[in-house]
Design an enzyme around this catalytic site. Structure first.
Site, short mmCIF file in Angstrom:
data_model
loop_
_atom_site.label_atom_id
_atom_site.label_comp_id
_atom_site.label_asym_id
_atom_site.label_seq_id
_atom_site.Cartn_x
_atom_site.Cartn_y
_atom_site.Cartn_z
N CYS A 142 0.82 -1.21 0.00
CA CYS A 142 0.00 0.00 0.00
C CYS A 142 0.86 1.27 0.00
O CYS A 142 1.58 1.52 -0.95
CB CYS A 142 -1.00 -0.04 1.15
SG CYS A 142 -2.42 1.06 0.88
N LYS A 163 -12.44 7.66 -1.17
CA LYS A 163 -11.63 6.54 -0.70
C LYS A 163 -12.04 5.24 -1.38
O LYS A 163 -13.22 4.93 -1.53
CB LYS A 163 -11.77 6.39 0.82
CG LYS A 163 -10.90 5.28 1.41
CD LYS A 163 -11.05 5.18 2.92
CE LYS A 163 -10.14 4.08 3.47
NZ LYS A 163 -10.26 3.95 4.95
N SER A 192 -7.81 -0.39 0.61
CA SER A 192 -8.21 0.68 1.52
C SER A 192 -7.22 1.83 1.36
O SER A 192 -6.18 1.86 2.01
CB SER A 192 -8.21 0.16 2.97
OG SER A 192 -8.53 1.18 3.88
N HIS A 235 -4.42 -5.13 0.36
CA HIS A 235 -4.10 -5.59 1.71
C HIS A 235 -4.51 -7.05 1.87
O HIS A 235 -5.44 -7.38 2.62
CB HIS A 235 -4.82 -4.73 2.76
CG HIS A 235 -4.20 -3.40 2.98
ND1 HIS A 235 -3.05 -3.22 3.73
CD2 HIS A 235 -4.56 -2.16 2.55
CE1 HIS A 235 -2.73 -1.93 3.76
NE2 HIS A 235 -3.63 -1.27 3.05
N GLU A 237 -3.17 -9.13 3.57
CA GLU A 237 -2.93 -9.55 4.95
C GLU A 237 -4.10 -9.25 5.88
O GLU A 237 -4.14 -9.75 7.01
CB GLU A 237 -1.66 -8.88 5.49
CG GLU A 237 -1.81 -7.44 5.96
CD GLU A 237 -1.81 -6.42 4.85
OE1 GLU A 237 -1.82 -5.22 5.16
OE2 GLU A 237 -1.78 -6.81 3.66
N ARG A 249 -14.63 3.27 12.70
CA ARG A 249 -13.75 4.31 13.25
C ARG A 249 -14.00 5.64 12.56
O ARG A 249 -14.18 6.67 13.23
CB ARG A 249 -12.29 3.88 13.07
CG ARG A 249 -11.25 4.90 13.52
CD ARG A 249 -9.92 4.63 12.84
NE ARG A 249 -10.01 4.80 11.39
CZ ARG A 249 -9.14 4.26 10.52
NH1 ARG A 249 -8.15 3.51 10.94
NH2 ARG A 249 -9.30 4.49 9.21
#
Length: 314
Positions: A142, A163, A192, A235, A237, A249
């Site tokens: 990223c 986003k 993301s 991502h 992971e 969040r």
């Protein structure tokens, strides 16, 4: 694979409940083999979460890995206790005379800043330069991928209109490529980010191979032909709930984020989010360790610098 990490690291107990083999130094010594040395530069704010995510995926081959975590001295973490960092992490001066078979550079929540305005940019630049002669294969993730491309090739990052958050399809472009051994023609993974790179710049400024891309995410994974440089903008992971935690969040902070795409059933945030990329993640990290690191790295680490010179990295 058995991974050698400090047995007091919080991730150890989580991994053991998942039947992932974590080896202590005493048992590792009895195997009498040279483990692969892997360095993880963890730039993510929730460091213990990222530790567990990466270690889970690195524990996927019969090879023995010796893991070290690295942090930036020029940046103070606001979300991880200093005691944790001092106990389980090393600084750049502590590792700069060592050699590593592989290195992972994580993402970081600083993509809204120009690269040069990131408070640890100069230290990051020095580490990346050092890695040319002291690390055989580096996997950038990223923001770590964007920063690596910018420093090595001058490839810029560009702000997106909104986003990119969700689970997106990508096509594999190089049939039989070692990093995608075992993959189908297409796969999905979490993304993301607020920024992207230009495919045209990659083609014009680098000699890297684009290995996967998708209609929503653009270029997803690219690598040098010798697999010493690998750049992944997604991502793989991530855990099942990572995007959900990011969404809640941001929502609770008043940012009015978009619901992650292709993630919650019927876009209902009260539903359990899908987990549909774990097999691809396991394959990708296993392929990186086996084909980019184990099969290629010289037995004598000091030859990494010779290889760097031969391949034009210096």
């Amino acid at each position: 694979m058995p991974i050698r990490i400090d047995k007091k690291l919080p991730a150890v107990e989580i991994l053991r409940t998942e039947n992932i083999f974590v080896m202590d130094d005493q048992r590792a010594a009895h195997q009498d083999i040279r483990p692969l040395k892997i360095l993880i530069l963890n730039l993510m704010p929730q460091k213990m979460v990222t530790e567990t995510q990466l270690l889970r995926h690195l524990a996927n081959t019969p090879l023995q890995l010796d893991i070290d975590f690295l942090y930036m001295e020029s940046h103070r973490s606001k979300t991880t206790r200093s005691e944790h960092m001092e106990t389980f992490y090393k600084t750049f001066p502590e590792v700069k005379d060592e050699y590593f078979d592989g290195m992972i550079i994580t993402g970081a929540p600083v993509e809204h800043l120009p690269f040069e305005e990131v408070d640890y940019w100069e230290e990051f630049r020095q580490m990346l330069e050092w890695s040319k002669t002291h690390v055989y294969s580096t996997l950038h993730i990223c923001w770590g991928a964007q920063a690596g491309l910018y420093l090595r090739y001058g490839v810029e990052k560009y702000q997106m209109d909104s986003k990119l958050s969700g689970i997106y399809p990508q096509d594999t472009l190089k049939e039989g490529h070692l990093l995608f051994r075992g993959f189908d023609d297409s796969y999905v993974s979490p993304h993301s980010r607020h920024t992207e790179i230009s495919k045209e710049e990659v083609l014009n400024k680098t000699n890297l191979e684009i290995l996967s891309e998708g209609p929503q995410v653009g270029v997803s994974i690219l690598a040098s032909r010798d697999l010493r440089e690998i750049y992944s903008f997604g991502h793989l992971e991530y855990d099942r709930d990572t995007l959900a935690k990011e969404y809640f969040r941001d929502r609770d902070a008043g940012f009015d984020p978009h619901i992650p795409e292709n993630y919650f059933k019927d876009d209902d945030v009260n539903q359990v989010p899908c987990l549909c990329w774990s097999s691809s993640a396991a394959l990708f990290f296993s392929n990186w360790v086996n084909h980019a690191v184990y099969q290629e790295t010289p037995f004598d680490w000091r030859k990494i610098e010779d290889d760097a010179s031969a391949y034009g990295y210096l």
